[in-house]
Design a protein around this motif. Structure first.
Motif, mmCIF file in Angstrom:
data_model
loop_
_atom_site.group_PDB
_atom_site.id
_atom_site.type_symbol
_atom_site.label_atom_id
_atom_site.label_comp_id
_atom_site.label_asym_id
_atom_site.label_seq_id
_atom_site.Cartn_x
_atom_site.Cartn_y
_atom_site.Cartn_z
ATOM 1 N N TYR A 1 24.078 5.932 42.806
ATOM 2 C CA TYR A 1 24.948 7.013 43.285
ATOM 3 C C TYR A 1 24.695 7.165 44.713
ATOM 4 N N PHE A 2 25.689 6.772 45.598
ATOM 5 C CA PHE A 2 25.374 7.149 46.791
ATOM 6 C C PHE A 2 26.008 8.137 47.755
ATOM 7 N N GLY A 3 26.554 9.208 46.785
ATOM 8 C CA GLY A 3 27.509 10.367 47.087
ATOM 9 C C GLY A 3 28.960 10.218 46.502
ATOM 10 N N ASN A 4 29.967 10.852 47.083
ATOM 11 C CA ASN A 4 31.208 10.834 46.682
ATOM 12 C C ASN A 4 32.096 10.248 47.476
ATOM 13 N N SER B 1 26.771 16.039 41.548
ATOM 14 C CA SER B 1 27.825 15.565 42.503
ATOM 15 C C SER B 1 28.675 16.911 43.013
ATOM 16 N N CYS B 2 28.433 17.958 42.774
ATOM 17 C CA CYS B 2 29.371 19.055 43.004
ATOM 18 C C CYS B 2 28.796 20.420 42.931
#
Lengths: 204, 339
Positions: free
Chosen positions: A98-101, A137-138
């Motif tokens: 997971y590198f961000g959205n 993520s959010c």
């Protein structure tokens, strides 16, 4: 007793499961005609699948601005060993980095794109904790106190309802009333003391 | 004082004690509830929104990733702002270099499918399964975890698809960590865990078999039919997850061997059943059943058959020397489960 054993086993396990990162838990369904679909994508806390360099027909790529930064392959056979029928579809769960959205996940079959997922869906900042969003993520939409199936066991000022007992340091003990027996004992002690005083000063 | 008066005095005293205690207790309960309500209200306190000193507006990312302006303070928020190249987004919002997956120990997650986690039959089956494993490899109780969350029963052919997510979510809730990622060796996926779903539902054996799995998959399904209660059936499925093929039908073996070579780049790790090493000949199954018991373990005169043969008992089953060697190479060599 069994709960204690399970708890001890889990504590032991948590020391074994090391080097974990924030991962994207991705559920994909592959179909015999070569197509595929994303069933779910969620950021979570887990070990990340290493890249498989050996090319196979079905692959997963992660891209940002057209640049591939992660690639792996999935053996898809539909042959379930010891069952007499072939599977109508094959579901797999992978843990991608997971590198961000930003960017997206692409599923390929024979180097052709058959499905894609825009990682921007992991956070739309609309104030609601939607399908693909969670506290990782959010955080803007999914506050720590919102149940989103992901436990963040860190000190952040809010008790995460997704965490098991004793895991989130913010989930302190709530104020519990003293047991009734304590009051009964206390009042009886007071009565005994009063009777003793009465006996000491009055009866004499 | 007369005895009657003393008794009355004691009874009145006790009633008085109970009433006073109850009153004090209820007052305390009410006070605590008020404190908890106040605490909850404090938890939901609105967040003030301010821009940051460097001019970054509230909610916007700063120049340096992963910093973001949050209520007047620049905080790491990689989920929104991303990370520099080759760095991973960490759970606390910071970024860090990609961590290497450690070679961890091995864990069996025993998952109740349809059963309540404390169901006696499920726990008994789990114990029988563990005993079968203990007899095969130097596993200990620490290698086994009962998943205390029921997986809903469903179609036997597609049921394993959700095992991974189900256990991941349960484990993450209990420990904060999830399942380990898979690593690869020459294209072979190596999972440091297996999820063994034990179903209570007696399924159609002609369609679903006693149990099933995928080659090199971390998931095993064990059905609720009587044959699913045998520990050697679980060992058989475990064999598939480490690269061993079926030995109860020469055609099934050939077919599996072919797609193993295509999909993973190497053939089955066990030999083909032949007229010499098994009770099979070169026959193909024409019915929905195994054709033969499989390969001997290790000689015809031993009286035992290998576990990669059919699920039938009798004959007696055990790991033959070749299968035992594959188990040792996998569990001891790859995951350190050694004596």
């Amino acid at each position: 007793m069994r709960r204690i054993i399970v708890l001890l086993a889990l504590i032991l396990l948590s020391t074994i499961v090391v080097a974990q990162d924030t991962a994207l838990l991705v559920d994909i369904t592959f179909l015999p005609d070569g197509s595929a679909r994303f069933d779910d994508v969620q950021a979570t806390f887990a070990g990340i699948d290493h890249e498989s360099g050996k090319p196979l027909a079905d692959g997963i790529k992660m891209e940002v601005d057209g640049t591939t930064y992660y690639q792996t392959y999935v053996p898809v056979t539909f042959v379930l060993m010891d069952a007499r029928e072939r599977m109508p579809e094959m579901g797999v769960t992978r843990r991608l980095p997971y590198f961000g959205n930003r960017g997206g996940i692409i599923i390929t079959h024979d180097d052709k794109t058959v499905a894609s997922f825009d990682l921007a869906q992991l956070c739309n900042n609309d104030g609601r904790c939607d399908r693909f969003e969670n506290g990782i993520s959010c955080p803007a939409d999914c506050e720590i106190r919102v149940a989103d199936k992901v436990c963040l066991p860190i000190q952040d000022g809010g008790c995460d309802p997704d965490c098991g007992q004793g895991l989130d340091p913010d989930c302190g003990k709530r104020a519990e009333p003293a047991p009734l027996s304590l009051y009964l004992f206390g009042v009886m002690m007071v009565l005994v003391a009063l009777y003793w005083l009465y006996y000491l000063f009055w009866r004499r | 004082m007369r005895r009657g008066q003393i008794t009355l005095f004691i009874i009145l005293g006790l009633v008085f004690v109970i009433i006073v205690s109850l009153t004090l207790y209820l007052i305390d309960v009410q006070q605590r509830e008020q404190e908890n309500a106040a605490l909850s209200a404090l938890d939901r306190a609105p967040i003030l929104k301010d821009d940051c000193e460097d001019g970054t507006k509230n909610g916007q990312c700063g120049k340096d990733r992963p910093l973001q302006c949050r209520n007047g303070v620049m905080k790491p928020m990689c989920s929104d702002c991303g990370c520099p190249t080759n760095e991973l987004c960490n759970v606390d919002g910071t970024c860090k270099g990609r961590a290497e997956q450690a070679k961890s120990n091995f864990t069996f997650y025993i998952l109740p499918v349809g059963y309540a986690p404390d169901d006696r039959e499920f726990l008994l089956r789990a114990e029988v399964l563990k005993a079968g494993m203990f007899a095969t490899m130097p596993f200990t109780d620490e290698n086994f975890v009962i998943v205390e969350n029921t997986y809903p029963d469903g179609d036997c052919l597609t049921i394993t698809r959700g095992f991974d997510r189900h256990v991941q979510e349960w484990l993450q809730k209990q420990t904060g960590h999830g399942l380990s990622g898979v690593r690869f060796e020459d294209g072979i996926p190596l999972y440091s865990y297996r999820i063994i779903g034990i179903s209570e539902q007696p399924q159609d054996e002609a369609r679903c078999g006693c149990a099933h799995s995928l080659m090199y998959s971390p998931n095993v399904f064990v059905g609720g039919s009587s044959c699913g209660f045998s520990p050697h059936v679980v060992l058989h499925e475990l064999g598939h997850t480490i690269g061993l093929c079926d030995e109860y039908d020469t055609c099934v073996y050939d077919e599996t061997n072919k797609y193993m070579s295509q999909g993973f780049g190497h053939p089955c790790l066990n030999g083909k059943p032949t007229a010499d090493n098994s009770d099979c000949t070169d026959i193909c199954c024409s019915k929905d059943a195994a054709c033969c018991d499989g390969r001997f373990a290790d000689k015809k005169t031993d009286g035992f058959f290998n576990i990669m043969g059919s699920g039938d008992v009798p004959p007696s089953r055990r790991l033959n020397s070749q299968t035992q060697a594959v188990f040792w190479v996998y569990f001891c060599g790859k995951f350190g489960v050694c004596p």
